[in-house]
Design an enzyme around this catalytic site. Structure first.
Site, PDB file in Angstrom:
ATOM      1  N   VAL A   4       5.585   0.737   6.541  1.00 49.61           N
ATOM      2  CA  VAL A   4       6.599  -0.202   6.065  1.00 49.61           C
ATOM      3  C   VAL A   4       6.853  -0.009   4.567  1.00 49.61           C
ATOM      4  O   VAL A   4       8.007  -0.023   4.118  1.00 49.61           O
ATOM      5  CB  VAL A   4       6.220  -1.663   6.393  1.00 49.61           C
ATOM      6  CG1 VAL A   4       7.256  -2.628   5.838  1.00 49.61           C
ATOM      7  CG2 VAL A   4       6.085  -1.846   7.899  1.00 49.61           C
ATOM      8  N   CYS A   5       5.797   0.213   3.792  1.00 50.51           N
ATOM      9  CA  CYS A   5       5.982   0.434   2.354  1.00 50.51           C
ATOM     10  C   CYS A   5       6.783   1.706   2.103  1.00 50.51           C
ATOM     11  O   CYS A   5       7.633   1.742   1.211  1.00 50.51           O
ATOM     12  CB  CYS A   5       4.634   0.509   1.648  1.00 50.51           C
ATOM     13  SG  CYS A   5       3.722  -1.052   1.677  1.00 50.51           S
ATOM     14  N   THR A   6       6.527   2.733   2.888  1.00 52.20           N
ATOM     15  CA  THR A   6       7.286   3.975   2.747  1.00 52.20           C
ATOM     16  C   THR A   6       8.754   3.726   3.062  1.00 52.20           C
ATOM     17  O   THR A   6       9.637   4.146   2.306  1.00 52.20           O
ATOM     18  CB  THR A   6       6.704   5.074   3.651  1.00 52.20           C
ATOM     19  OG1 THR A   6       5.333   5.310   3.255  1.00 52.20           O
ATOM     20  CG2 THR A   6       7.492   6.365   3.538  1.00 52.20           C
TER      21      THR A   6
ATOM     22  N   GLY B 141       0.779  -1.230   0.000  1.00 50.04           N
ATOM     23  CA  GLY B 141       0.000   0.000   0.000  1.00 50.04           C
ATOM     24  C   GLY B 141       0.808   1.276   0.000  1.00 50.04           C
ATOM     25  O   GLY B 141       1.843   1.364   0.658  1.00 50.04           O
TER      26      GLY B 141
ATOM     27  N   LEU C 282      10.271   1.549   0.024  1.00 47.20           N
ATOM     28  CA  LEU C 282      10.495   2.241  -1.242  1.00 47.20           C
ATOM     29  C   LEU C 282      11.452   3.417  -1.086  1.00 47.20           C
ATOM     30  O   LEU C 282      12.240   3.691  -2.001  1.00 47.20           O
ATOM     31  CB  LEU C 282       9.170   2.646  -1.874  1.00 47.20           C
ATOM     32  CG  LEU C 282       8.606   1.530  -2.784  1.00 47.20           C
ATOM     33  CD1 LEU C 282       8.290   0.260  -2.041  1.00 47.20           C
ATOM     34  CD2 LEU C 282       7.421   2.002  -3.580  1.00 47.20           C
TER      35      LEU C 282
END
Length: 158
Positions: free
Chosen positions: A52-54, A47, A57
């Site tokens: 965590v995705c931030t 998402g 990436l």
């Protein structure tokens, strides 16, 4: 579908995506077949703008020049729409393409779908011939491979 193994041809796909560069949103179509000839890092993430995705990436963004120096390209793929990707890219200063798999077709083709969360956080390194050479498929979405780990896999290809 099952998860492609190292040595398998990577499932081909075409998805809409965008890049935000110099404050401008650039929409395009991204096809695996068009990336043949260069190593490709596919980072599937659950998402946009989640903690965590931030972190994941942004860590790849910090190493983007190293990937580029090796001739590799990096694409992020998630099920959110392009407008969400734009907000995420702007908010996190991401300059590599974010692809939108709203149908989940590519997520299923790579075998990384997960009930309840949409997809398993996964990274595939695909060589210049379109063959999967390395993969990391998370069982729980809180861990991701570090950029230096992925870079070492790309270095082994060049």
């Amino acid at each position: 579908m099952s998860i492609p193994e190292p040595g398998d041809d990577a499932p081909d796909f075409t998805l809409p995506g965008l890049i935000v560069r110099n404050g401008e949103r650039l929409d395009d179509e991204y096809a695996l077949s068009a990336a043949i000839g260069r190593p490709l890092v596919l980072a599937f993430y659950p998402g946009d703008a989640t903690p965590v995705c931030t972190a994941q990436l942004c860590s790849y963004q910090e190493e983007l020049d190293d990937f580029t120096d090796l001739g590799a390209i990096v694409w992020g793929i998630s099920p959110q729409a392009l407008d969400s990707h734009e907000d995420f890219a702007r908010g996190s200063s991401l300059t590599f393409p974010l692809l939108s798999d709203t149908s989940g077709d590519v997520i299923r083709a790579y075998g990384v779908q997960a009930p309840g969360i949409g997809l398993r956080r996964s990274v595939f390194v695909i060589d210049a011939d379109g063959v999967v050479r390395w993969r990391h498929v998370g069982l729980v979405g809180l861990r991701f491979p570090k950029a230096e780990t992925i870079r070492a896999q790309v270095e082994a290809l060049v």
